[in-house]
Scaffold this motif. Structure first.
Motif, PDB file in Angstrom:
ATOM      1  N   LEU A 352       0.844  -1.187   0.000  1.00  9.58           N
ATOM      2  CA  LEU A 352       0.000   0.000   0.000  1.00  9.58           C
ATOM      3  C   LEU A 352       0.884   1.243   0.000  1.00  9.58           C
ATOM      4  CD1 LEU A 352      -2.758   1.375   0.194  1.00  9.58           C
ATOM      5  CD2 LEU A 352      -2.651   1.091   2.683  1.00  9.58           C
ATOM      6  N   VAL A 353       0.674   2.102  -0.987  1.00 11.42           N
ATOM      7  CA  VAL A 353       1.419   3.356  -1.081  1.00 11.42           C
ATOM      8  C   VAL A 353       0.441   4.509  -0.857  1.00 11.42           C
ATOM      9  CG1 VAL A 353       2.821   4.868  -2.540  1.00 11.42           C
ATOM     10  CG2 VAL A 353       3.088   2.374  -2.688  1.00 11.42           C
ATOM     11  N   SER A 354       0.739   5.325   0.139  1.00 13.29           N
ATOM     12  CA  SER A 354      -0.081   6.496   0.431  1.00 13.29           C
ATOM     13  C   SER A 354       0.415   7.686  -0.373  1.00 13.29           C
ATOM     14  CB  SER A 354      -0.004   6.822   1.928  1.00 13.29           C
ATOM     15  OG  SER A 354      -0.548   8.097   2.194  1.00 13.29           O
ATOM     16  N   PHE A 355      -0.522   8.424  -0.969  1.00 17.49           N
ATOM     17  CA  PHE A 355      -0.192   9.663  -1.668  1.00 17.49           C
ATOM     18  C   PHE A 355      -0.419  10.872  -0.759  1.00 17.49           C
ATOM     19  CE2 PHE A 355       0.024   6.815  -5.050  1.00 17.49           C
ATOM     20  CZ  PHE A 355       0.353   7.416  -6.251  1.00 17.49           C
ATOM     21  N   ASN A 356      -0.784  10.626   0.471  1.00 19.01           N
ATOM     22  CA  ASN A 356      -1.036  11.667   1.462  1.00 19.01           C
ATOM     23  C   ASN A 356       0.267  12.419   1.754  1.00 19.01           C
ATOM     24  OD1 ASN A 356      -0.997  12.577   4.378  1.00 19.01           O
ATOM     25  ND2 ASN A 356      -3.141  11.983   4.248  1.00 19.01           N
ATOM     26  N   ILE A 357       0.228  13.744   1.714  1.00 22.28           N
ATOM     27  CA  ILE A 357       1.446  14.530   1.899  1.00 22.28           C
ATOM     28  C   ILE A 357       2.061  14.315   3.279  1.00 22.28           C
ATOM     29  CG2 ILE A 357       0.161  16.591   2.637  1.00 22.28           C
ATOM     30  CD1 ILE A 357       2.343  18.296   1.331  1.00 22.28           C
ATOM     31  N   VAL A 358       1.220  14.112   4.294  1.00 22.15           N
ATOM     32  CA  VAL A 358       1.741  13.938   5.650  1.00 22.15           C
ATOM     33  C   VAL A 358       2.460  12.593   5.769  1.00 22.15           C
ATOM     34  CG1 VAL A 358       1.197  13.933   8.101  1.00 22.15           C
ATOM     35  CG2 VAL A 358      -0.125  15.368   6.542  1.00 22.15           C
ATOM     36  N   THR A 360       3.820  11.023   3.413  1.00 23.75           N
ATOM     37  CA  THR A 360       5.012  11.072   2.566  1.00 23.75           C
ATOM     38  C   THR A 360       6.138  11.859   3.217  1.00 23.75           C
ATOM     39  OG1 THR A 360       3.533  10.991   0.641  1.00 23.75           O
ATOM     40  CG2 THR A 360       5.831  11.536   0.231  1.00 23.75           C
ATOM     41  N   VAL A 361       5.814  13.007   3.790  1.00 23.79           N
ATOM     42  CA  VAL A 361       6.874  13.811   4.403  1.00 23.79           C
ATOM     43  C   VAL A 361       7.393  13.146   5.676  1.00 23.79           C
ATOM     44  CG1 VAL A 361       5.439  15.342   5.847  1.00 23.79           C
ATOM     45  CG2 VAL A 361       7.588  16.184   4.901  1.00 23.79           C
ATOM     46  N   MET A 362       6.514  12.481   6.427  1.00 25.43           N
ATOM     47  CA  MET A 362       6.966  11.753   7.622  1.00 25.43           C
ATOM     48  C   MET A 362       7.926  10.628   7.221  1.00 25.43           C
ATOM     49  SD  MET A 362       5.481  13.117  10.303  1.00 25.43           S
ATOM     50  CE  MET A 362       4.044  14.075  10.804  1.00 25.43           C
ATOM     51  N   LYS A 368      15.942   6.981   6.777  1.00 20.96           N
ATOM     52  CA  LYS A 368      17.053   6.116   7.179  1.00 20.96           C
ATOM     53  C   LYS A 368      16.576   4.907   7.973  1.00 20.96           C
ATOM     54  CE  LYS A 368      20.729   9.602   7.200  1.00 20.96           C
ATOM     55  NZ  LYS A 368      21.724  10.324   8.039  1.00 20.96           N
ATOM     56  N   GLU A 369      15.419   5.048   8.629  1.00 22.12           N
ATOM     57  CA  GLU A 369      14.879   3.936   9.416  1.00 22.12           C
ATOM     58  C   GLU A 369      13.988   3.024   8.585  1.00 22.12           C
ATOM     59  OE1 GLU A 369      13.558   5.462  13.496  1.00 22.12           O
ATOM     60  OE2 GLU A 369      13.821   7.290  12.324  1.00 22.12           O
ATOM     61  N   LEU A 370      13.869   3.346   7.294  1.00 23.37           N
ATOM     62  CA  LEU A 370      13.059   2.553   6.358  1.00 23.37           C
ATOM     63  C   LEU A 370      11.596   2.475   6.792  1.00 23.37           C
ATOM     64  CD1 LEU A 370      15.568  -0.381   5.698  1.00 23.37           C
ATOM     65  CD2 LEU A 370      15.264   1.723   4.366  1.00 23.37           C
ATOM     66  N   LEU A 371      11.119   3.540   7.443  1.00 21.29           N
ATOM     67  CA  LEU A 371       9.727   3.564   7.886  1.00 21.29           C
ATOM     68  C   LEU A 371       8.828   4.076   6.775  1.00 21.29           C
ATOM     69  CD1 LEU A 371      10.014   4.985  11.519  1.00 21.29           C
ATOM     70  CD2 LEU A 371       9.555   2.635  10.836  1.00 21.29           C
ATOM     71  N   LYS A 372       7.695   3.421   6.606  1.00 26.21           N
ATOM     72  CA  LYS A 372       6.673   3.873   5.670  1.00 26.21           C
ATOM     73  C   LYS A 372       5.424   4.221   6.471  1.00 26.21           C
ATOM     74  CE  LYS A 372       9.013   2.644   1.859  1.00 26.21           C
ATOM     75  NZ  LYS A 372      10.265   2.173   2.466  1.00 26.21           N
ATOM     76  N   TYR A 373       4.712   5.246   6.033  1.00 25.18           N
ATOM     77  CA  TYR A 373       3.503   5.682   6.730  1.00 25.18           C
ATOM     78  C   TYR A 373       2.297   5.548   5.809  1.00 25.18           C
ATOM     79  CZ  TYR A 373       6.367   7.782  10.421  1.00 25.18           C
ATOM     80  OH  TYR A 373       7.240   7.979  11.464  1.00 25.18           O
TER      81      TYR A 373
END
Length: 410
Positions: A352-358, A360-362, A368-373
């Motif tokens: 799942l890929v979010s296009f939400n700006i928040v 994405t910027v988070m 570096k921590e390879l975190l996806k939101y």
């Protein structure tokens, strides 16, 4: 995308169609989602079947470019000692601070006298609360509670005093946006390292503060602007609730509940099929930050927090109004809050890929921590579903009326 079963979503749609008479709403949302994804991928020079990793990289690169362009157009460098103050001023132009119903400053001083914040006083070299209050900014001292005093002391000692608050202890005044003095920077380093951001707020005081420490990572300026705008909306929102509570019983108890962000704890009983009505939980914080499998996230719900982020996203898109020389296409992010979809990864797994700006910027800031939101997108989508049937004003009304109960029927 909502991680609920197809059957549960079909049941919800049937209930909503029966009550509202509106047909094909979820299909329309799905079609709009697809249309916006195709448009944005086209803007990025990508095809619809691009793999998830490339889509994610393109979105974060867009954020990175926007962040750099904002710094250039505003003349604000995070290396500048006055960067925090400049970004606060910029945020106030995007989202002018409003007036709200907040704890009186004299009452706030009294609370500090009753329970002196010993770690703050030691850090500043004071042995007398009165001397500290005479020489220091009250709201900066209160802000320091967040990062200098122990959470246990705050919750079991200091904030216990809130149990005796009355509406008479509150007053109307403007929300304050503060860049803290540099003397707080060293004391706040652990807080910033843990939270991975340098901004927080105190709803009851009507203050939003920025610690003058930056991580030096891409996207940091844009994220700070988004968070400041979000908090300006959130603080105003809760202020309105405080004012509403002033006319009801159990004022202090309810204020404390709001500050804790209480949500419903127990599952509601299933409804008989023949008498089923649309039922929505009210989730006033992002539960996925603590547990992405929290059962409440799989129930139909609305989230006022997502509404504050929506307004922050709208403010970010207004940047060219404040910076006429900014021409980096920030409108790319307009209305993308609830937008996202599954894309195949390089290993063949749907992601799942979010296009939400928040989101994405988070993700960029913590790259570096390879975190996806994705949770900002998911909560925005739940709100969008409700709003598509009933409208945003109805959502705001239902939340205001039922926030302490934690759910409502339509």
């Amino acid at each position: 995308m909502l991680r609920v079963s197809k059957r549960a979503l079909q049941d919800l749609e049937q209930d909503l169609e029966r009550v509202t008479g509106k047909q094909g709403v979820l299909e329309a949302i799905s079609e709009e989602n697809e249309r916006m994804i195709v448009q944005r991928l086209d803007f990025l020079g990508l095809g619809r079947h691009t793999n998830a990793n490339k889509v994610y990289d393109a979105l974060t690169s867009k954020i990175e470019a926007d962040d750099f362009a904002i710094c250039q157009a505003s003349g604000c460098s995070l290396r500048d000692p006055g960067a925090a103050e400049k970004l606060c001023d910029f945020a106030a132009k995007l989202e002018p601070p409003q007036t709200g119903f907040f704890l009186k400053k004299e009452k706030a001083k009294q609370l500090l006298r009753n329970e002196p914040p010993k770690k703050i006083m030691a850090a500043l070299g004071y042995t007398s609360v009165d001397e500290m209050l005479e020489k220091e900014d009250l709201l900066e001292v209160y802000s320091a509670l967040r990062f200098l005093e122990d959470a246990e002391w705050q919750n079991t000692v200091f904030f216990r005093q809130y149990e005796s608050l009355t509406p008479a202890d509150f007053e109307e005044r403007q929300i304050e946006l503060k860049a803290l003095h540099h003397k707080w920077a060293q004391a706040a380093e652990r807080f910033v390292a843990k939270k991975y951001h340098n901004v927080s707020h105190l709803k009851e005081l009507g203050v939003i503060f920025v610690i003058p420490i930056f991580l030096g990572v891409s996207g940091e300026s844009l994220r700070l602007l988004a968070m400041l705008s979000h908090y300006l909306n959130e603080v105003k929102y809760y202020s309105d609730l405080f004012a509403h509570l002033a006319k009801r019983e159990n004022f202090a108890y309810n204020v404390i509940s709001l500050l804790r962000g209480d949500v419903i704890e127990d599952r509601l009983p299933p409804q008989p099929a023949e008498a089923r009505r649309p039922r929505f939980l009210i989730i006033q914080r992002y539960l996925a930050k603590d547990d992405e499998n929290d059962w409440r996230l799989f129930e139909p719900h609305v989230n006022p927090e997502a509404l504050h982020w929506q307004r922050a996203e709208e403010a970010i898109v207004r940047i060219p109004e404040v910076l006429p020389n900014f021409t980096n296409g920030i409108a790319f992010w307009k209305d993308l809050g609830p937008v996202g979809d599954y894309f195949i990864s390089e290993t063949g797994v749907p992601l799942l890929v979010s296009f939400n700006i928040v989101d994405t910027v988070m993700a960029l800031v913590r790259q570096k921590e390879l975190l996806k939101y994705v949770y900002h997108h998911q909560e925005a989508l739940w709100n969008k579903i409700f709003v598509a049937y009933y409208g945003q004003e109805e959502m705001i009304k239902q939340v205001k009326q039922n926030i302490f109960k934690g759910y409502f029927y339509m």
